[in-house]
Every structure is written in structure tokens, then in C-alpha cells.
Design an enzyme around this catalytic site. Sequence first.
Site, PDB file in Angstrom:
ATOM      1  N   GLU A 285       5.897  -5.705   7.503  1.00 17.98           N
ATOM      2  CA  GLU A 285       5.190  -4.668   8.273  1.00 17.98           C
ATOM      3  C   GLU A 285       5.742  -4.416   9.672  1.00 17.98           C
ATOM      4  O   GLU A 285       5.650  -3.289  10.182  1.00 17.98           O
ATOM      5  CB  GLU A 285       3.704  -5.022   8.367  1.00 17.98           C
ATOM      6  CG  GLU A 285       2.940  -4.886   7.065  1.00 17.98           C
ATOM      7  CD  GLU A 285       3.117  -6.069   6.132  1.00 17.98           C
ATOM      8  OE1 GLU A 285       2.617  -6.009   4.994  1.00 17.98           O
ATOM      9  OE2 GLU A 285       3.769  -7.066   6.530  1.00 17.98           O
TER      10      GLU A 285
ATOM     11  N   GLY B  13       0.822  -1.200   0.000  1.00 21.49           N
ATOM     12  CA  GLY B  13       0.000   0.000   0.000  1.00 21.49           C
ATOM     13  C   GLY B  13       0.859   1.253   0.000  1.00 21.49           C
ATOM     14  O   GLY B  13       2.040   1.221   0.352  1.00 21.49           O
TER      15      GLY B  13
ATOM     16  N   GLY C 177       0.536  -5.385   0.489  1.00 22.95           N
ATOM     17  CA  GLY C 177      -0.681  -5.385  -0.306  1.00 22.95           C
ATOM     18  C   GLY C 177      -0.554  -6.169  -1.590  1.00 22.95           C
ATOM     19  O   GLY C 177      -1.544  -6.680  -2.130  1.00 22.95           O
TER      20      GLY C 177
ATOM     21  N   ASP D 124      -1.160  -7.659   7.225  1.00 18.83           N
ATOM     22  CA  ASP D 124      -2.607  -7.521   7.066  1.00 18.83           C
ATOM     23  C   ASP D 124      -3.035  -8.171   5.754  1.00 18.83           C
ATOM     24  O   ASP D 124      -2.498  -9.196   5.379  1.00 18.83           O
ATOM     25  CB  ASP D 124      -3.008  -6.041   7.156  1.00 18.83           C
ATOM     26  CG  ASP D 124      -2.381  -5.193   6.060  1.00 18.83           C
ATOM     27  OD1 ASP D 124      -1.423  -5.653   5.402  1.00 18.83           O
ATOM     28  OD2 ASP D 124      -2.841  -4.046   5.843  1.00 18.83           O
TER      29      ASP D 124
END
Length: 360
Positions: A141, A70, A118, A149
Amino acid sequence: MHEDENAQTVIVERRGTAGLIRLNRPKALNSLTLPMIEAIDTALEAFANDPAIASVTISGEGERGLCAGGDIRALYQSGRNGSGLAEEFWRREFLLNHRIAFFPKPYVAFMDGITMGGGVGLSAHGRYRIVTERTRLAMPETGIGYFPDVGATWLLARAPGELGIWIGLTGLELNAADAIQAGLSDFEMSSFQYDELIDTLAELPKAASGRDVEAVIKNFARETSHSDLRSNIDLINRTMRFGKIEEIIGALAAEEGDFASRTHEAIAKRSPTSVKLTLELLRRGKQSRTLMECLEREFSACLAILGIQDFYEGIRAAVIDKDRMPKWQPSSFDKVEPEALAAFFKPADQPLFSKEPTQE
């Protein structure tokens, strides 16, 4: 980093019976923005309802990767100014991940080059996942004060043994063979064969089945390369099986060899809060019955992360000031209070899904 504001950041086209989605922010390693997520979602809905489309393939423009994740700079700014963009980004992204996981037609992800964060969400939930000699896959992350995520707490929790724990805690890169070993990909092929692969998929009849698509991919597949994860699986299972990070660190310290020391060093550099949160999310992910349940839990944690200093400090060090020297608060695992972690598991006021997680 400046981009042509008129550039089409997601290219959608039909070639024969193949639906193609190409991420087109190569200067930004195809990092995802909210408009890109919306464009991909719209394209998938159209392809799903088009009887002339037999398969869908997602890839990244440029030679550097599918997607680096992202646009964390935008998330940083949203969290700072309270614009609400970060919440909307995660909401739409996670719903897209779920759509991909249950897409009704063969979904082919070409995971060439950098495939992180992502980018893993766009690919690893797909039915047919292809890596190449250039693949560099990671969920990095914990190094930016965040956590894996995009449904990674479902994917990593289902990796063989404790591989998912290792991937989530260290954030270290995997090659093609590692990605297959971890269950995040299925086939390895040469990057230069992409165009030929697409041409062959485009020639399939519109009534082609998943078996037909798989047969095409297998014709391009080659024997996998060397996997460090496979070579060190026993050590990983021995050291990553514990419920507390302090026990994992202790187990790593008792091991000899470069792999153990590299693992220990990587975890020690990450945000202590992020590492502890990630371990708990992955342990809960192992007990979860559905992807939906994991995504819902991740979304709640996302909302809480916006109030944590490490999130902003990690992004500052990585992409704002780029000094690569984050100062984590708290600075050690033993100073992360249980109450601080509990806040991440408070259900969101407006959940992702309107039905109960177990009714998938």
C-alpha cells in the site's frame, strides 16, 4: 478490463461437510468489490449456523492468485466523486476481517499465487493458513499513497522482531517461507494438491474439530522453502527498530549488502506520507490490545486518506495511467508535517464497532 456482468463473482458451495468460498474474478486477480465482500460475509454467516458444515475454505479461481486486494480503481473513483462507496467498502471489509478472525469453525485459507492487501485480510486472520510454491504475498500500500489496512496493523505488529515493520514499509513480496516466518501463514503445500485437500476435508464428520482439520492439512504440508526474511532477520531487527523513518533510512545506509540496499531503495520510492503514517500505525499496533482497536484506527485513517493527494496520485500511476511514476506531495520524509499525520488519527464520527475497543 471488461468482465461478464452476469458472472458470479463469489462462488459458494457445500461439498460434504466442507463449506467452500471461491473468489471468481480471475481476470482482475480476484480483486474485491463491495458485492463480493457482502457475499463472503453472508456465506460465512450461513456456514457458521449450519450444523452440517465442519470447516470453511476460501480460495481464488484461476491460477494467478487468491486475491490481489481491493478494487482500488473503484475506491479512486468514489473518492473523486464523493459517492460514499469507499467508506462503505472499508466499513464492510474491516467488519468481515473481524468476523474471519473470530469465526467459530475451522477457517482454511488457501493462499495460492498473488495474495495482497485485501487478500491478506481474507486469509491471514484465519485459523489455518496455507501457502504454496506460487505464493506472492505483500502489503504494497505505501506504493499507492495508502497504508496497510484490513487489520494488518494488528497482524504485522505481531510478527517476530521487526519483520512487520519491514513488510509494511517496503511493500515487497514474500514467498511461502517468508509468509510463515512472518506469522502470516502456517503451512506450505503444493498447489496441485488443492482438490485433494478439499475432498479430504469434505469427508470429515460434521462434528469434526479444529484438530481434525489441522491433521488433514498437516498430511499435505511439506518442509518450507528458503526465506530471505529468516536469513536477514538480524539486519531487519537492527535497522527497523527505530521510531522515526529518518533513523531507519540512516541505519539501512550504514549496512552493506544487497538486502539492505534493496530495502533502502524500496522505501525511498514509496509515498513519504504513507511511509510515515504506516510506521506510526504499526508502532501503535504493537501497543494495542485487540484487533478491534487496530481496525477502528485503520478505518479512521481510511476516511482521512480520501482527502490526501498521494492516494489519488499513487492509484493513477499504478492502474489509471500505469506510468509507474507517481509524483508524491510532499516529495521527501522531512517535509511531512506532524500536523498532517495527526489528521489520520482523528476518530471517525461513525465508528466501526458499537462497543469499546477493549471489550472484545
